[in-house]
Design a protein around this motif. Structure first.
Motif, short mmCIF file in Angstrom:
data_model
loop_
_atom_site.label_atom_id
_atom_site.label_comp_id
_atom_site.label_asym_id
_atom_site.label_seq_id
_atom_site.Cartn_x
_atom_site.Cartn_y
_atom_site.Cartn_z
N ALA A 1 -3.53 -18.97 46.42
CA ALA A 1 -5.20 -18.94 46.00
C ALA A 1 -6.28 -19.91 46.64
CB ALA A 1 -4.71 -19.66 44.52
N VAL A 2 -6.06 -20.31 47.00
CA VAL A 2 -7.01 -21.32 47.95
C VAL A 2 -7.41 -20.12 49.00
CG1 VAL A 2 -7.62 -23.19 49.19
CG2 VAL A 2 -6.29 -23.49 47.31
N LEU A 3 -7.16 -19.93 49.90
CA LEU A 3 -6.51 -18.37 50.74
C LEU A 3 -7.92 -17.80 49.95
CD1 LEU A 3 -6.50 -17.70 53.96
CD2 LEU A 3 -4.99 -16.21 52.65
N LEU A 4 -7.95 -17.22 48.87
CA LEU A 4 -8.34 -16.15 48.74
C LEU A 4 -9.82 -16.81 48.21
CD1 LEU A 4 -5.25 -14.52 46.36
CD2 LEU A 4 -6.40 -13.46 49.12
N VAL A 5 -9.50 -17.86 47.49
CA VAL A 5 -10.84 -18.07 47.19
C VAL A 5 -12.07 -18.36 48.62
CG1 VAL A 5 -12.20 -20.51 46.13
CG2 VAL A 5 -10.30 -19.49 45.16
N VAL A 6 -11.64 -18.96 49.71
CA VAL A 6 -12.00 -18.78 51.17
C VAL A 6 -12.38 -17.13 51.26
CG1 VAL A 6 -12.12 -20.11 53.19
CG2 VAL A 6 -10.70 -20.97 51.32
N LEU A 7 -11.48 -16.53 51.27
CA LEU A 7 -11.72 -14.72 51.83
C LEU A 7 -13.05 -14.58 51.00
CD1 LEU A 7 -8.69 -14.04 52.69
CD2 LEU A 7 -10.09 -14.54 54.13
N LEU A 8 -13.72 -14.79 49.53
CA LEU A 8 -14.50 -14.20 49.02
C LEU A 8 -16.04 -15.41 49.39
CD1 LEU A 8 -15.31 -13.04 46.68
CD2 LEU A 8 -14.65 -14.66 44.66
N SER A 9 -15.58 -16.22 49.81
CA SER A 9 -16.68 -17.23 50.15
C SER A 9 -17.29 -17.20 51.47
CB SER A 9 -16.18 -19.10 50.26
OG SER A 9 -17.57 -19.36 51.10
N ALA B 1 -12.01 -23.29 58.99
CA ALA B 1 -11.96 -21.32 59.53
C ALA B 1 -11.58 -20.19 58.68
CB ALA B 1 -11.12 -22.18 60.55
N VAL B 2 -10.73 -19.96 58.29
CA VAL B 2 -11.27 -19.39 57.22
C VAL B 2 -12.17 -18.89 56.73
CG1 VAL B 2 -9.48 -18.41 55.50
CG2 VAL B 2 -8.25 -19.80 56.87
N ARG B 3 -13.06 -19.99 56.82
CA ARG B 3 -14.32 -18.89 55.86
C ARG B 3 -15.15 -18.02 57.40
NH1 ARG B 3 -19.90 -21.35 54.51
NH2 ARG B 3 -20.39 -20.55 52.86
N GLU B 4 -15.07 -18.40 58.19
CA GLU B 4 -15.46 -17.59 59.58
C GLU B 4 -14.99 -16.31 59.77
OE1 GLU B 4 -18.73 -19.11 60.04
OE2 GLU B 4 -17.83 -20.86 59.37
N ALA B 5 -13.68 -15.72 58.90
CA ALA B 5 -13.60 -14.49 58.83
C ALA B 5 -14.63 -13.39 57.76
CB ALA B 5 -12.71 -14.35 57.54
N SER B 6 -16.23 -15.02 58.36
CA SER B 6 -17.54 -13.74 57.61
C SER B 6 -17.99 -13.36 58.70
CB SER B 6 -18.23 -15.10 57.50
OG SER B 6 -18.42 -16.21 58.31
N VAL B 7 -17.30 -13.71 59.75
CA VAL B 7 -17.75 -12.81 60.97
C VAL B 7 -17.36 -11.75 60.66
CG1 VAL B 7 -17.71 -12.61 63.05
CG2 VAL B 7 -17.63 -14.96 62.01
N LEU B 8 -16.14 -11.23 60.50
CA LEU B 8 -15.59 -10.04 60.35
C LEU B 8 -16.61 -9.32 59.57
CD1 LEU B 8 -13.27 -7.42 60.85
CD2 LEU B 8 -12.37 -8.85 58.93
N PHE B 9 -16.83 -9.03 58.22
CA PHE B 9 -17.00 -9.24 57.09
C PHE B 9 -18.92 -8.70 57.29
CE2 PHE B 9 -14.50 -12.06 54.45
CZ PHE B 9 -13.60 -10.40 53.94
N GLY B 10 -19.67 -9.85 57.99
CA GLY B 10 -20.58 -9.59 58.67
C GLY B 10 -20.69 -8.37 59.97
#
Length: 278
Positions: free
Chosen positions: A4-12, A236-245
């Protein structure tokens, strides 16, 4: 990390990449960033008033975070004025990832096992790979310097907010933080440009509210996640935003799809998987 925390961070992360793309649409970087910050404050204000004032012990932390935010905004606007999203965003976020993880693990002594550190390393590699093509462009030196400066600011406010979020309700802290950011930016722009700073707001108030809401919700989710998992792993997980970006850069901004961005996507997935197993 709990699913649940992982999914929240990926949404962030998705929302984080989304508001960054808005900086490149229709407006110059300064006007766009101003709209997003002011819009975030406008969205956060009713939430802040409904939740009530923050505890007095949180005020110094909020002041430190606001200072880091202002530094981040200044560096980011300067970098975007000199280079495209595909270069600036990975360098800024990748540098922040490495610095935040290093301080959190080595200084704050966060309990991160080898598998978590491996995931952080893969995510760091993903952002560095994304920026690799521009490494030798002398004309980008100023943009890279400013991007790294914004990374330092991200490290500062990530550690501050992750710590402060554990001291009190993260929703109250985040809401008042955004209100404070918006007030400071509005006052600064009024002193600098006078009433003229309101012109973009009148013309693009819808963009301001949408981008501001994305920024506010993204940050709120991230601070909440830092109360449930180590700051280093959340950052670290929030930097998956690089992929989205990178995806937004290709689909929305019509930037060229490069092989290193595909490799970065693989590294992001691998890194997030390892952190999920932590």
């Amino acid at each position: 990390m709990d699913l649940a925390v992982l999914l929240v961070v990926l949404l962030s992360a998705l929302l984080q990449a989304g508001w960054n793309v808005l900086l490149k649409l229709r407006l110059d970087p300064l006007s766009a960033l101003m709209l997003v910050v002011l819009g975030g404050g406008a969205v956060a204000l009713p939430v802040a008033l409904w939740l009530g004032p923050p505890e007095q012990a949180l005020l110094p932390w909020m002041a430190g975070s606001m200072s880091a935010h202002l530094t981040f905004y200044a560096c980011l606007v300067g970098a975007y004025a000199r280079a495209d999203l595909g270069l600036v965003y990975p360098v800024a976020r990748g540098g922040a990832l490495l610095m935040t993880a290093g301080v959190a693990i080595l200084v704050l002594q966060e309990p991160v096992r080898a598998i978590g550190i491996s995931g952080i390393a893969l995510l760091a590699a993903s952002v560095l790979v994304t920026a690799w093509r521009s490494r030798g462009e002398a004309s980008q030196a100023a943009a890279l310097t400013l991007a790294l400066g914004s990374g330092v600011a991200v490290t500062a406010y990530s550690l501050i907010d992750g710590t402060a979020g554990r001291m009190g309700p993260p929703a109250i802290y985040t809401a008042w933080l955004f209100v404070g950011d918006a007030v400071i930016v509005a006052v600064g722009l009024a002193l600098w440009k006078g009433a003229a700073f309101l012109h973009p707001v009148r013309r693009h108030w819808g963009l301001a509210l949408v981008g501001g809401a994305m920024l506010f919700v993204s940050y709120w989710l991230c601070v909440w996640a830092m109360t449930r998992a180590p700051i280093s792993l959340v950052a670290a997980v929030r930097e998956a935003s690089v992929l989205f970006g990178a995806g937004f850069a290709v689909l929305v901004l019509q930037e060229k799809l490069r092989p290193e961005r595909l490799l970065a996507a693989v590294l992001v997935v691998a890194g997030v998987t390892l952190i999920k197993l932590h």
